[in-house]
Scaffold this motif. Structure first.
Motif, PDB file in Angstrom:
ATOM      1  N   LEU A  16       4.055  14.885 -15.350  1.00  0.00           N
ATOM      2  CA  LEU A  16       3.087  14.034 -14.664  1.00  0.00           C
ATOM      3  C   LEU A  16       2.677  12.825 -15.487  1.00  0.00           C
ATOM      4  N   LEU A  17       2.869  12.863 -16.789  1.00  0.00           N
ATOM      5  CA  LEU A  17       2.396  11.776 -17.623  1.00  0.00           C
ATOM      6  C   LEU A  17       3.487  10.761 -17.911  1.00  0.00           C
ATOM      7  N   SER A  18       4.523  10.732 -17.106  1.00  0.00           N
ATOM      8  CA  SER A  18       5.549   9.706 -17.260  1.00  0.00           C
ATOM      9  C   SER A  18       5.003   8.369 -16.799  1.00  0.00           C
ATOM     10  N   VAL A  19       5.724   7.287 -17.102  1.00  0.00           N
ATOM     11  CA  VAL A  19       5.233   5.951 -16.770  1.00  0.00           C
ATOM     12  C   VAL A  19       5.281   5.739 -15.272  1.00  0.00           C
ATOM     13  N   GLY A  20       4.199   5.205 -14.702  1.00  0.00           N
ATOM     14  CA  GLY A  20       4.122   4.980 -13.265  1.00  0.00           C
ATOM     15  C   GLY A  20       4.226   3.505 -12.916  1.00  0.00           C
ATOM     16  N   ALA A  21       4.304   3.224 -11.625  1.00  0.00           N
ATOM     17  CA  ALA A  21       4.427   1.852 -11.143  1.00  0.00           C
ATOM     18  C   ALA A  21       3.059   1.258 -10.862  1.00  0.00           C
ATOM     19  N   ASN A  22       3.002  -0.064 -10.756  1.00  0.00           N
ATOM     20  CA  ASN A  22       1.760  -0.735 -10.398  1.00  0.00           C
ATOM     21  C   ASN A  22       1.449  -0.553  -8.924  1.00  0.00           C
ATOM     22  N   ALA A  23       0.168  -0.526  -8.598  1.00  0.00           N
ATOM     23  CA  ALA A  23      -0.233  -0.528  -7.189  1.00  0.00           C
ATOM     24  C   ALA A  23      -0.183  -1.957  -6.679  1.00  0.00           C
ATOM     25  N   PHE A  24       0.208  -2.131  -5.424  1.00  0.00           N
ATOM     26  CA  PHE A  24       0.431  -3.487  -4.902  1.00  0.00           C
ATOM     27  C   PHE A  24      -0.679  -3.979  -3.997  1.00  0.00           C
TER      28      PHE A  24
ATOM     29  N   ASP B 153      10.021   1.148  -3.809  1.00  0.00           N
ATOM     30  CA  ASP B 153      10.228   1.654  -5.179  1.00  0.00           C
ATOM     31  C   ASP B 153       9.324   2.849  -5.469  1.00  0.00           C
ATOM     32  N   SER B 154       8.964   3.578  -4.419  1.00  0.00           N
ATOM     33  CA  SER B 154       8.035   4.692  -4.595  1.00  0.00           C
ATOM     34  C   SER B 154       8.713   5.862  -5.309  1.00  0.00           C
ATOM     35  N   MET B 155       7.868   6.732  -5.881  1.00  0.00           N
ATOM     36  CA  MET B 155       8.336   7.918  -6.593  1.00  0.00           C
ATOM     37  C   MET B 155       7.574   9.135  -6.093  1.00  0.00           C
ATOM     38  N   VAL B 156       8.045  10.305  -6.471  1.00  0.00           N
ATOM     39  CA  VAL B 156       7.352  11.541  -6.118  1.00  0.00           C
ATOM     40  C   VAL B 156       7.072  12.308  -7.407  1.00  0.00           C
ATOM     41  N   TYR B 157       5.884  12.863  -7.492  1.00  0.00           N
ATOM     42  CA  TYR B 157       5.453  13.651  -8.652  1.00  0.00           C
ATOM     43  C   TYR B 157       5.110  15.054  -8.182  1.00  0.00           C
ATOM     44  N   SER B 158       5.489  16.049  -8.981  1.00  0.00           N
ATOM     45  CA  SER B 158       5.200  17.418  -8.600  1.00  0.00           C
ATOM     46  C   SER B 158       4.976  18.271  -9.837  1.00  0.00           C
TER      47      SER B 158
ATOM     48  N   TYR C  92      -4.231   9.866 -11.066  1.00  0.00           N
ATOM     49  CA  TYR C  92      -4.817   9.116  -9.956  1.00  0.00           C
ATOM     50  C   TYR C  92      -5.389   7.765 -10.376  1.00  0.00           C
ATOM     51  N   SER C  93      -5.587   7.543 -11.678  1.00  0.00           N
ATOM     52  CA  SER C  93      -6.141   6.259 -12.102  1.00  0.00           C
ATOM     53  C   SER C  93      -5.082   5.301 -12.605  1.00  0.00           C
ATOM     54  N   ASN C  94      -3.985   5.811 -13.144  1.00  0.00           N
ATOM     55  CA  ASN C  94      -3.085   4.941 -13.885  1.00  0.00           C
ATOM     56  C   ASN C  94      -1.615   5.093 -13.531  1.00  0.00           C
ATOM     57  N   ILE C  95      -1.253   6.142 -12.815  1.00  0.00           N
ATOM     58  CA  ILE C  95       0.163   6.392 -12.580  1.00  0.00           C
ATOM     59  C   ILE C  95       0.549   6.189 -11.118  1.00  0.00           C
ATOM     60  N   LEU C  96      -0.163   6.843 -10.213  1.00  0.00           N
ATOM     61  CA  LEU C  96       0.222   6.782  -8.804  1.00  0.00           C
ATOM     62  C   LEU C  96       0.081   5.379  -8.231  1.00  0.00           C
ATOM     63  N   GLN C  97       1.055   4.973  -7.467  1.00  0.00           N
ATOM     64  CA  GLN C  97       1.017   3.750  -6.665  1.00  0.00           C
ATOM     65  C   GLN C  97       0.556   4.169  -5.271  1.00  0.00           C
ATOM     66  N   HIS C  98      -0.707   3.928  -4.963  1.00  0.00           N
ATOM     67  CA  HIS C  98      -1.245   4.439  -3.698  1.00  0.00           C
ATOM     68  C   HIS C  98      -2.473   3.637  -3.299  1.00  0.00           C
ATOM     69  N   ASN C  99      -2.884   3.803  -2.047  1.00  0.00           N
ATOM     70  CA  ASN C  99      -4.070   3.132  -1.528  1.00  0.00           C
ATOM     71  C   ASN C  99      -4.870   4.148  -0.718  1.00  0.00           C
ATOM     72  N   PRO C 100      -5.977   4.645  -1.251  1.00  0.00           N
ATOM     73  CA  PRO C 100      -6.771   5.648  -0.528  1.00  0.00           C
ATOM     74  C   PRO C 100      -7.230   5.186   0.846  1.00  0.00           C
ATOM     75  N   LYS C 101      -7.365   3.877   1.057  1.00  0.00           N
ATOM     76  CA  LYS C 101      -7.801   3.364   2.353  1.00  0.00           C
ATOM     77  C   LYS C 101      -6.644   3.268   3.351  1.00  0.00           C
ATOM     78  N   ASP C 102      -5.426   3.458   2.876  1.00  0.00           N
ATOM     79  CA  ASP C 102      -4.254   3.453   3.747  1.00  0.00           C
ATOM     80  C   ASP C 102      -3.319   4.566   3.274  1.00  0.00           C
ATOM     81  N   PRO C 103      -3.687   5.826   3.505  1.00  0.00           N
ATOM     82  CA  PRO C 103      -2.927   6.943   2.936  1.00  0.00           C
ATOM     83  C   PRO C 103      -1.517   7.098   3.487  1.00  0.00           C
ATOM     84  N   LYS C 104      -1.185   6.384   4.568  1.00  0.00           N
ATOM     85  CA  LYS C 104       0.158   6.460   5.136  1.00  0.00           C
ATOM     86  C   LYS C 104       1.007   5.237   4.763  1.00  0.00           C
TER      87      LYS C 104
END
Length: 227
Positions: free
Chosen positions: A10-18, A222-227, A113-125
């Protein structure tokens, strides 16, 4: 190759949020969904591998041991403490649940959730979001705590209703359906290993998506999946 899209660590390098939204705070070129928290210090050092053992350390030292260089570990430690509190209170209220994963992995959740995931809580889809699949579904309060803290539409009352009939916080994460419509849940998980298999399938779909739509000039997905 599937391993290019599946990051088990889980602590691998993540992408920027856009994208930005009310729940995002700019932090030195990145976007953090943890509202109001300054997560990066002014001088950001290059992140390097962390090898220090974390067993038995205080919360602050444990966070310093696992966080990439340049993060405000004090703020992340406060967030991890809040997530632990939510998990403990909700599980105690339900008289049911598993504490080990939410308590032991709180620092991982803060960084994820602060630094790795590329996501938008206001648009979860959002189509190009990173996916996080909690394979150990019995530790679902880990996921619910961080979805709430990150700004997803999972209010505190729903967190308090953990494991209650028709709540958005069932005992194991459930993909949105007629019974539960919890934002941020990417797969139904319960039996150990089920989440990793789901993540492998998602990774294959992501690689196909990228091969079909990305070009040398334009990277659309360029999304990724973490598990």
């Amino acid at each position: 190759m599937l391993h290019a899209a599946v990051a088990v660590a889980l602590l691998s390098v993540g992408a920027n949020a856009f994208v930005t939204g009310p729940a995002f705070t700019a932090t030195n070129g990145r976007l953090s969904p943890l509202v109001g928290m300054r997560l990066r210090t002014p001088a950001v050092a290059a992140a390097g591998p962390k090898t220090r053992a974390t067993f038995g350390l205080s919360q602050g030292l444990r966070m310093a041991a696992v966080a990439p260089a340049g993060l405000d570990t004090a703020a992340l430690t406060r967030a991890a403490t809040e997530a632990r509190g939510l998990a403990m209170d909700s599980i105690a209220k339900a008289h049911s649940g598993h504490l080990g994963l939410p308590l032991g992995c709180a620092e991982i959740g803060a960084i994820l959730y602060s630094n790795i995931l590329q996501h938008n809580p206001k648009d979860p889809k959002w189509l190009n979001r990173d996916r996080f699949v909690l394979s150990g579904g019995h530790g679902s309060m880990f996921l619910y705590s961080w979805l709430h803290i990150s700004g997803y539409d999972l209010p505190l009352e729903e967190v308090k209703n953990f494991r209650q009939h028709h709540s958005k916080t069932p005992g194991h994460p459930e993909f949105p359906n007629s019974e539960h419509n919890t934002p941020g849940i990417e797969a139904t998980t319960g039996p150990l290993g089920q989440g990793v298999v789901n993540a492998a399938g998602i990774a294959a779909a992501q690689k196909m998506e990228q091969a079909m739509f990305n070009t040398k000039e334009h990277t659309i997905f360029d999304s990724m999946v973490y598990s």
